[in-house]
Design a protein around this motif. Structure first.
Motif, short mmCIF file in Angstrom:
data_model
loop_
_atom_site.label_atom_id
_atom_site.label_comp_id
_atom_site.label_asym_id
_atom_site.label_seq_id
_atom_site.Cartn_x
_atom_site.Cartn_y
_atom_site.Cartn_z
N SER A 88 7.98 18.03 18.00
CA SER A 88 7.58 16.91 17.33
C SER A 88 7.34 15.77 18.29
CB SER A 88 8.59 16.35 16.33
OG SER A 88 8.85 17.33 15.25
N PHE A 89 7.63 16.00 19.59
CA PHE A 89 7.19 15.05 20.34
C PHE A 89 5.44 15.01 20.62
CE2 PHE A 89 11.29 14.69 23.00
CZ PHE A 89 11.55 13.50 22.86
N GLY A 90 5.15 16.09 20.31
CA GLY A 90 3.52 16.08 20.20
C GLY A 90 2.71 15.45 18.95
N LEU A 91 3.57 15.10 18.10
CA LEU A 91 3.00 14.30 17.25
C LEU A 91 3.08 12.79 17.19
CD1 LEU A 91 4.62 16.39 14.20
CD2 LEU A 91 2.48 16.50 14.95
N ASP A 92 1.77 12.09 16.72
CA ASP A 92 1.51 10.60 17.21
C ASP A 92 2.01 9.74 15.78
OD1 ASP A 92 0.99 8.20 17.53
OD2 ASP A 92 -0.78 8.56 18.81
N VAL A 93 3.04 9.14 15.56
CA VAL A 93 3.46 8.60 14.70
C VAL A 93 2.33 7.35 14.48
CG1 VAL A 93 5.71 7.35 13.28
CG2 VAL A 93 5.84 9.32 15.22
N ARG A 94 2.05 6.69 15.28
CA ARG A 94 1.30 5.49 15.01
C ARG A 94 -0.09 6.19 14.25
NH1 ARG A 94 -0.43 3.61 20.79
NH2 ARG A 94 -0.27 5.90 20.91
N LYS A 95 -0.72 7.22 14.40
CA LYS A 95 -1.85 7.60 13.77
C LYS A 95 -1.54 7.94 12.40
CE LYS A 95 -4.32 9.72 17.52
NZ LYS A 95 -4.89 10.71 18.25
N GLN A 96 -0.12 8.43 12.25
CA GLN A 96 0.25 8.76 10.78
C GLN A 96 0.53 7.41 10.06
OE1 GLN A 96 4.14 11.17 11.19
NE2 GLN A 96 2.91 12.35 12.82
N GLU A 97 0.93 6.46 10.65
CA GLU A 97 1.17 4.89 10.11
C GLU A 97 -0.35 4.56 9.69
OE1 GLU A 97 3.39 2.63 12.86
OE2 GLU A 97 5.13 3.23 11.77
N GLN A 98 -1.46 4.60 10.60
CA GLN A 98 -2.65 4.19 10.32
C GLN A 98 -3.19 4.98 9.27
OE1 GLN A 98 -4.60 4.43 14.12
NE2 GLN A 98 -3.04 3.01 15.36
N ASN A 101 6.73 12.01 11.22
CA ASN A 101 7.02 13.26 12.07
C ASN A 101 6.95 12.88 13.28
OD1 ASN A 101 8.39 15.56 12.74
ND2 ASN A 101 7.10 16.86 11.91
N GLY A 102 8.14 12.60 14.14
CA GLY A 102 7.68 12.10 15.50
C GLY A 102 8.39 10.98 15.76
N THR A 103 8.32 10.24 17.00
CA THR A 103 9.08 9.03 17.33
C THR A 103 8.00 8.16 18.25
OG1 THR A 103 10.87 7.98 18.57
CG2 THR A 103 10.08 10.25 19.36
N HIS A 104 8.31 6.88 18.07
CA HIS A 104 7.65 5.93 18.94
C HIS A 104 8.38 5.65 20.16
CE1 HIS A 104 5.05 4.01 15.63
NE2 HIS A 104 5.96 4.29 14.79
N LYS A 145 12.04 11.33 12.93
CA LYS A 145 11.74 11.06 11.27
C LYS A 145 11.22 9.65 11.23
CE LYS A 145 14.80 12.28 8.19
NZ LYS A 145 14.32 13.58 7.68
N GLY A 146 10.43 9.47 12.45
CA GLY A 146 9.57 8.26 12.50
C GLY A 146 10.39 7.28 13.38
N SER A 147 11.24 7.35 14.10
CA SER A 147 12.02 6.11 14.61
C SER A 147 11.35 5.48 15.57
CB SER A 147 13.38 6.87 15.47
OG SER A 147 12.84 7.66 16.68
N ARG A 148 11.48 4.10 15.84
CA ARG A 148 11.07 3.32 16.57
C ARG A 148 12.16 2.06 17.22
NH1 ARG A 148 6.74 -0.15 15.36
NH2 ARG A 148 5.59 1.35 13.96
N HIS A 149 13.12 2.37 16.69
CA HIS A 149 14.40 1.28 16.75
C HIS A 149 15.75 2.27 16.90
CE1 HIS A 149 16.01 -3.01 17.29
NE2 HIS A 149 17.00 -2.37 17.06
N VAL A 150 16.13 2.31 17.90
CA VAL A 150 17.48 3.43 18.03
C VAL A 150 18.47 2.89 18.83
CG1 VAL A 150 18.09 5.55 19.04
CG2 VAL A 150 15.93 5.43 17.79
N ALA A 151 19.77 2.97 18.62
CA ALA A 151 20.93 2.69 19.36
C ALA A 151 21.80 3.73 19.40
CB ALA A 151 21.75 1.46 18.77
N LEU A 152 22.22 4.39 20.84
CA LEU A 152 23.07 5.37 20.92
C LEU A 152 24.58 4.88 21.37
CD1 LEU A 152 20.11 6.07 22.18
CD2 LEU A 152 21.20 8.37 22.29
N ILE A 153 25.73 5.38 20.74
CA ILE A 153 26.76 4.88 20.76
C ILE A 153 27.89 6.01 21.35
CG2 ILE A 153 28.79 3.68 19.94
CD1 ILE A 153 25.75 3.34 18.09
N GLY A 154 28.34 6.02 22.56
CA GLY A 154 29.28 7.08 22.94
C GLY A 154 30.11 6.75 24.15
N ASP A 155 30.67 7.72 24.81
CA ASP A 155 31.51 7.58 26.01
C ASP A 155 31.51 8.81 26.80
OD1 ASP A 155 33.16 6.98 27.62
OD2 ASP A 155 35.06 6.97 26.73
#
Length: 941
Positions: free
Chosen positions: A256-266, A287-290, A610-620
């Motif tokens: 899914s890295f190969g898919l352009d979400v911006r084009k899907q939005e447009q 399908n993909g990520t920003h 799943k179309g992410s453009r704003h992500v926070a990762l929490i861990g240790d």
């Protein structure tokens, strides 16, 4: 009313805010312009109810216009009131069909490099898991398979009414009233169903929904096979297995890295080209990520390629420097040429997230990203936010401000509270329209989040595979809300109608086939021919009717699911289950990944695609890593999580939570020293330095107290000085040193002597602490065989049941069934009032095996709030050998084993050790309470 209140709030908010800022003309002019644009946008009628256009500013969230309010929040005003109007036509959602990247594509080379790194690792791991199952099924004898709990045979079965998550269910048992033998078929585990041998026949695959002492309930993809058995059959056979579904999801996520979400939005809402008249409108399922520019950049080919490695080696006793874990966005940190590599908007040097256009959120995040933030009128105020410290609020601000961020959270520092407060801020105060997706690695952690979110007044939705949710959380599940939806009865009527039509069609086909056979043999009369023709016409008509009914039921199902999703403040699930088809009804531009250091990078990608453009990762990274079974995959880096890789690269903004609120300071003292270089501070003492009353250690019989420790609770206020607790009261930490040897069971380890000590300790805790219940106690053991033995002692052993009833009374002894007994991994992200840690290993050679893992030791020592009792052999743990002697005759001692050595030294120096070598001391621990109970009974008779 809403806009009036927002406008009034905004005006007072900006006026008070401006008075507190520097008064340069340029700054004030820019601020005034932003205020004017923000307030004007709120008053544009077209934006109050209409979705945004794809042509909005680059920082816009596309389908989710920030000027709209959350669909999950109560609507007010005559224009927003709920009505009984007919539902709008459902827009059909379709998966994007996009051509593969070409060599001219900006991410072509980086993605190829990414695939060449991860795809072989996934194959190694899958091959290893499959080989383990094949070896077990092919080489183990049937008695061994059954004895170890991997196989059940001689089962009868029948289909149950209804479905679970749309899947049929079946019940399996040995017969009326017959208990199943001890087994490993836990809720959610995948199984193979066969008659004789799954390696010699095509088995059916299913998943365990629930278990009782006599029955297993299992879901299957369909009812394509019969559960009836011939009279001479020996019954059904069930074997434990693994599923390749997870590995396929990982590969799909990478593709899914190969898919352009911006084009899907447009594309927006569209009608397919050359479609027939009346074709329904469609929109793409994102399908993909920003975030391709951030996630793939270090894989860009270079003369000096970046070494993708862990932030620290697992056995590294040091802790990374503070500036590695706490920094702003560093886009130039990687010394890599950008070449043809394209950076997603916003451009390099700008890490603004989806909430950047919302001036209220931007202002709050900006002010709270600094120490001593300015509070202004109209700022959100709620209970969870009031309990948070400055660092936690800075973490919240960073997660709101940055499009991708990392939160490093050592044990007990409030990672869950920080996530809950952030979601509450977004949905209950700012009422953002974007759907929020929160994912974790384990189902247990998802349940904890759902409980916390619901307690905070939010509306979480728990999406889970069949059988993997606690019963107490049923009301928050997608399945429950689907079945209680107002339109469920309409959907059920359509489903029942379709079943009735299918039944009629089946009978009609049978009659038609009978006439066809008669025609071939004898021919048909004119009347029979007419009947046959009418039947064929009726078959076609009923087939069309069935097809239309199924389409209607499916469409209504999608309407209900989308309504449920839109009515939720936040959707909670595991990374893998986020790929559920039901969640395709909406898109998820905002994703929070909890337990991010426990998940492999390919698994972490599943929710991000799943179309992410704003992500926070929490861990240790100092706690549990991903579980990897393949040595090849382990050595080549599959155990390095996405969280740890991004932390090592140093580009993504990061912050560390540094105050723990879970543990009594005496429990947290050693982990802070050993694993965090004393950077983990205690928030569990009041302003005078006294430990909080809620963390008072539990009462124990004198027989379980180390020498010199008073059993009295008179000194109940414990003074915290220089990081150590000075007190004569009950110690929060005790080490019980014994000499009972371990033994082998299958490929695992078990220690019977130690198990009996653990049982006596649990008995003593329940006897001497009336406010301590079974769910407040956890037992940790690193070996599955020890878990199995302890579970048997507490639930199935008749002698121990009789003993517990004698000592505790039948009513109090019922609490034993509520005690959780799990491995270290099973307690990740969990906490209990009291933890008993059974180390198991006790041998003359001093070998401790994988017990030497520093990260597992860290987790094991940091689950308890007010009482930690470690049971083991000091001699074995002090030697701490991890393998047999090498060619030089020297046994290998890893750095993890050195941590155990230091812990043994620590508990010894602090007088926390009770020696339980054979003799009176051991006898008092094992039999003191039961002898006293028997004597008390005798004195009354």
């Amino acid at each position: 009313m809403l806009l009036e209140s927002v406008t009034t709030h905004s005006v007072s908010f900006f006026r008070s805010f401006n008075r507190s800022l520097p008064s340069s003309r340029r700054y004030i002019a820019r601020q005034a312009h932003e205020e004017e644009a923000f307030l004007a946008a709120l008053h544009e009628p077209e934006y109050r109810t209409q979705p945004s256009s794809p042509s909005v500013s680059p920082s816009s969230t596309g389908r989710f216009d920030w000027r709209l309010r959350a669909t999950s929040r109560p609507q007010c005003g005559k224009h927003e009131a709920k009505t009984e109007e007919k539902s709008p036509a459902l827009i059909k959602r379709v998966k994007p069909s996009q051509a593969a990247l070409t060599e001219r594509s900006p991410y072509f080379a980086a993605l190829n490099e990414y695939k060449s790194h991860f795809l072989p690792l996934i194959r190694y791991e899958q091959d290893e898991e499959e080989s383990v199952i094949r070896e077990r099924l092919g080489t183990w004898s049937m008695p061994k398979l059954k004895d170890e709990g991997f196989t059940l045979t001689g089962l009868s079965a029948y289909w149950l009414e209804g479905t679970r998550f749309g899947k049929p269910m079946a019940s399996f048992s040995l017969g009326p009233g017959l208990d199943l033998p001890e087994h490993k078929f836990l809720t959610g585990t995948p199984i193979l169903l066969s008659r004789i041998d799954p390696l010699k026949e095509e088995p059916s695959r299913g998943s365990v929904l629930s278990t009782t002492s006599t029955h297993l309930t299992i879901s299957f993809p369909d009812r394509s096979f019969s559960l009836d058995l011939p009279e001479d059959s020996s019954g059904w056979r069930i074997d434990l297995t693994e599923s390749d579904y997870v590995f396929q999801l990982m590969r799909t996520a990478i593709d899914s890295f190969g898919l352009d979400v911006r084009k899907q939005e447009q594309a927006g809402v569209f009608i397919p080209p050359s479609s027939p008249k009346g074709q329904r409108e469609r929109e793409y399922i994102f399908n993909g990520t920003h975030l391709r520019d951030v996630l793939l950049r270090s894989f860009e080919p270079s003369e000096r390629p970046h070494a993708h490695r862990a932030l620290q080696e697992p056995d590294d006793p040091d802790y990374v420097k503070r500036d590695v874990l706490e920094h702003d966005y560093h886009p130039d940190h990687l010394s890599l040429p950008t070449g043809g590599f394209q950076v997603e908007p916003p451009s390099l040097g700008d890490n603004h997230g989806v909430f950047h256009d919302n001036m209220l959120i931007r202002s709050w995040a900006s002010r709270h990203s600094r120490p001593n933030p300015l509070e202004v009128e109209g700022d959100p105020q709620f209970e969870e936010l009031g309990r948070m410290n400055e660092t936690q609020k800075r973490a919240m601000a960073m997660m709101l401000r940055e499009r991708i961020s990392l939160v490093q959270g050592p044990p007990g520092t409030g990672k869950t509270l920080t996530i809950i407060s952030t979601v509450k801020l977004l949905k209950m105060h700012f009422q953002v329209p974007q759907p929020l997706l929160v994912c974790t690695y384990t189902n247990v952690a998802v349940d904890n989040l759902v409980e916390g979110l619901a307690k905070a007044g939010l509306k979480p939705l728990r999406a889970a595979s069949a059988g993997k949710t606690k019963d107490s959380l049923a009301k928050w599940t997608l399945e429950y809300q689907f079945q209680t939806h107002p339109r469920y009865s309409d959907w059920k009527d359509l489903v029942d109608r379709a079943k009735k039509i299918e039944g009629g069609l089946k009978e009609l086909r049978r009659k038609t086939q009978d006439l066809a056979r008669k025609m071939l043999k004898y021919g048909l009369s004119s009347r029979e021919t007419q009947i046959k023709d009418n039947m064929l016409k009726n078959l076609a008509r009923q087939g069309r009717f069935l097809d239309a009914t199924k389409r209607r039921s499916y469409g209504l199902e999608q309407v209900i699911v989308k309504d449920i999703l839109n009515n939720a403040d936040v959707i909670c699930t595991t990374c893998i289950t986020s790929a559920s088809v039901a969640l395709n009804a909406i898109d998820f531009p905002v994703v929070f990944l909890d337990e991010a250091s426990m998940s492999t990078e390919p698994a972490s990608l599943v929710p991000l695609m799943k179309g992410s453009r704003h992500v926070a990762l929490i861990g240790d990274h100092k706690q549990l890593p991903p579980v990897i079974t393949s040595p090849e995959a382990q050595s080549l880096g599959l155990a390095v999580s996405l969280f740890e890789r991004l932390a090592e690269e140093g580009v993504v903004p990061s912050i560390m939570l540094n105050i723990q609120y879970r543990m009594h300071p005496a429990i947290s003292h050693f982990p802070s020293l050993e694993f965090y270089n004393s950077s983990l501070l205690d928030g569990t003492a009041d302003t005078s330095g006294y430990v909080l009353p809620r963390l008072m250690p539990p009462s124990l019989s004198p027989a379980l107290l180390p020498p010199g420790v008073l059993a009295s609770a008179l000194d109940s206020r414990e003074l915290l000085e220089d990081g150590e607790v000075r007190t004569s009261a009950r110690p929060p930490v005790i080490f019980l040193d014994h000499s009972g040897n371990e033994s082998m069971k299958s490929k695992s380890r078990v220690n019977w002597h130690e198990a009996h000590i653990v049982a006596s300790v649990v008995e003593d805790l329940l006897l001497n602490n009336e406010n301590l219940n079974g769910q407040d106690i956890g037992v940790i053991a690193p070996y599955v065989a020890q878990i199995s033995l302890l579970t048997k002692l507490f639930s199935a052993d008749s002698k121990h049941r009789e003993r517990f009833n004698t000592v505790l009374g039948e009513h109090r002894a019922m609490q034993l069934s509520n005690i959780e007994i799990k491995t270290v991994d099973g307690f990740e992200g969990r906490e209990k009032e009291v933890i008993i840690f059974s180390t198991v290993r006790n041998n003359s050679g001093g070998y401790i095996g994988f017990l030497a893992d520093r990260r597992r030791l860290n987790v094991g020592l940091t689950r308890a709030k007010r009482g930690l009792i470690v049971v083991g052999s000091m001699d074995t743990l002090q030697k701490g050998k991890t393998s047999r002697s090498n060619d030089d005759g020297v046994a290998k001692i890893g750095k993890g084993a050195e941590s155990w050595r230091r812990y043994m030294q620590y508990v010894g120096e602090h007088g926390l050790v009770l020696n339980l070598q054979p003799g009176d001391a051991l006898a008092r621990v094992l039999y003191g309470n039961v002898n006293a109970a028997i004597a008390a009974v005798a004195s009354h008779t």
